[in-house]
Write an enzyme that holds these catalytic residues in place. Structure first.
Site, PDB file in Angstrom:
ATOM      1  N   CYS A  68       9.115  16.781  41.841  1.00  0.00           N
ATOM      2  CA  CYS A  68       9.638  15.549  42.456  1.00  0.00           C
ATOM      3  C   CYS A  68      10.598  14.804  41.551  1.00  0.00           C
ATOM      4  O   CYS A  68      11.608  14.266  42.004  1.00  0.00           O
ATOM      5  CB  CYS A  68       8.482  14.640  42.870  1.00  0.00           C
ATOM      6  SG  CYS A  68       7.527  13.924  41.497  1.00  0.00           S
ATOM      7  N   HIS A 107       4.259  10.425  41.496  1.00  0.00           N
ATOM      8  CA  HIS A 107       5.233  11.041  42.392  1.00  0.00           C
ATOM      9  C   HIS A 107       6.412  10.098  42.587  1.00  0.00           C
ATOM     10  O   HIS A 107       6.229   8.902  42.848  1.00  0.00           O
ATOM     11  CB  HIS A 107       4.569  11.359  43.736  1.00  0.00           C
ATOM     12  CG  HIS A 107       5.462  12.061  44.713  1.00  0.00           C
ATOM     13  ND1 HIS A 107       6.048  13.282  44.454  1.00  0.00           N
ATOM     14  CD2 HIS A 107       5.897  11.710  45.961  1.00  0.00           C
ATOM     15  CE1 HIS A 107       6.780  13.662  45.496  1.00  0.00           C
ATOM     16  NE2 HIS A 107       6.708  12.714  46.412  1.00  0.00           N
ATOM     17  N   ASP A 122      12.162  12.082  50.772  1.00  0.00           N
ATOM     18  CA  ASP A 122      11.361  12.760  49.748  1.00  0.00           C
ATOM     19  C   ASP A 122      11.633  14.256  49.831  1.00  0.00           C
ATOM     20  O   ASP A 122      11.076  14.959  50.668  1.00  0.00           O
ATOM     21  CB  ASP A 122       9.875  12.463  49.959  1.00  0.00           C
ATOM     22  CG  ASP A 122       8.994  13.059  48.873  1.00  0.00           C
ATOM     23  OD1 ASP A 122       9.537  13.736  47.973  1.00  0.00           O
ATOM     24  OD2 ASP A 122       7.768  12.852  48.908  1.00  0.00           O
TER      25      ASP A 122
END
Length: 290
Positions: A68, A107, A122
């Site tokens: 991420c 994250h 995302d």
């Protein structure tokens, strides 16, 4: 760093003169189908750097993927370059085996504002909980996508993302401990607030997740890529392919255990990844990614 070089990397040939939702969605979908979610550097004796130019070189020029803090950091640069209003956010991922969210932010994700509407973007969650389209930040509304139904729930300034899973048909049952047809369930994915974050706030997390002995990313080698109709994933030596909504609101799951000599070929053919160093697959954690 060059935006046109990035577009070549993700095979994007569309327009990018208007920072609108359609362009964002198109670029986003090209990204998640070209750039794997992967932590293979950890299992090749490499360090994952929290540095934009290093991430650009790795993903764009070396044809690698990332986790991420690489995928979404790169996407933030891409979208800002194109004129989008982008804010970094931090979230805590839900761990079903513990029935709890992470204690600390683990994250990185993005908020993008278009025409006074906020969207969650995302591109770095991977596996079967990867969204395929930007999600409007509205609470309590189902937002169906090919992977399943996603929705946000908001309570006292905390936002929760969850996904309704389809039933699954596992084709070769001998390699799986799950039932052939799993009950459809709603899975929590992560929680977050809209507090703007700076990339420096993720530096400790970036270091911890690749060094802590109990980190999911240390105990599992992971490589997943979204396809036009599902996902493919290599976790340790287990290669999984899922076709979403194969029939009757059911996902088709095919699993195969790879031999050592199949690893390099599979990474190249299925994920377009060629590693510089020796890869040592691992899967010693009991935590599930599906």
């Amino acid at each position: 760093m060059d935006i046109k070089e990035y577009f070549t990397r993700i095979s994007y040939q569309g327009s990018y003169d208007k920072p609108d939702l359609a362009t964002l969605t198109d670029i986003f979908q090209h990204h998640i189908r070209a750039v794997p979610f992967e932590n293979l550097s950890i299992h090749c004796g490499e360090r994952i750097e929290l540095d934009l130019e290093a991430t650009y070189n790795k993903i764009v020029r070396k044809n690698r993927g990332g986790w991420c803090m690489e995928n979404n950091y790169l996407l933030s640069w891409v979208l800002k370059t194109l004129g989008y209003n982008v804010t970094l956010l931090g979230s805590k991922v839900y761990v079903p085996e513990y029935d709890a969210y992470a204690d600390e932010i683990d994250h990185l994700l993005l908020k993008v504002v278009i025409d006074n509407k906020s969207y969650l973007v995302d591109g770095g969650f991977g596996m079967a909980y990867q969204i395929w389209q930007p999600m409007e930040l509205i609470s309590g509304t189902d937002q169906p996508q090919p992977p399943g139904i996603f929705r946000f729930l908001e309570e006292s300034g905390v936002w929760y993302l969850e996904k309704v899973k389809r039933k699954q048909w596992v084709n070769n049952q001998s390699t799986s401990t799950s039932h052939n047809i799993e009950k459809e369930v709603c899975r929590r994915v992560y929680l977050f607030t809209l507090q703007p974050r700076d990339i420096e706030e993720f530096r400790a997390c970036n270091a911890h997740l690749q060094t802590a002995p109990d980190s999911l990313f240390v105990t599992k080698s992971i490589c997943s890529l979204q396809t036009t109709d599902g996902i493919r994933a290599l976790v340790g030596c287990k290669f999984t392919e899922i076709k979403y909504n194969y029939r009757d609101n059911m996902d088709l799951v095919e699993i195969r255990i790879l031999a050592d000599e199949e690893m390099e070929k599979t990474l190249k053919e299925k994920f377009n990844i060629t590693l510089d160093k020796k890869f040592v697959p691992i899967n010693t954690s009991r935590l599930s990614l599906f």
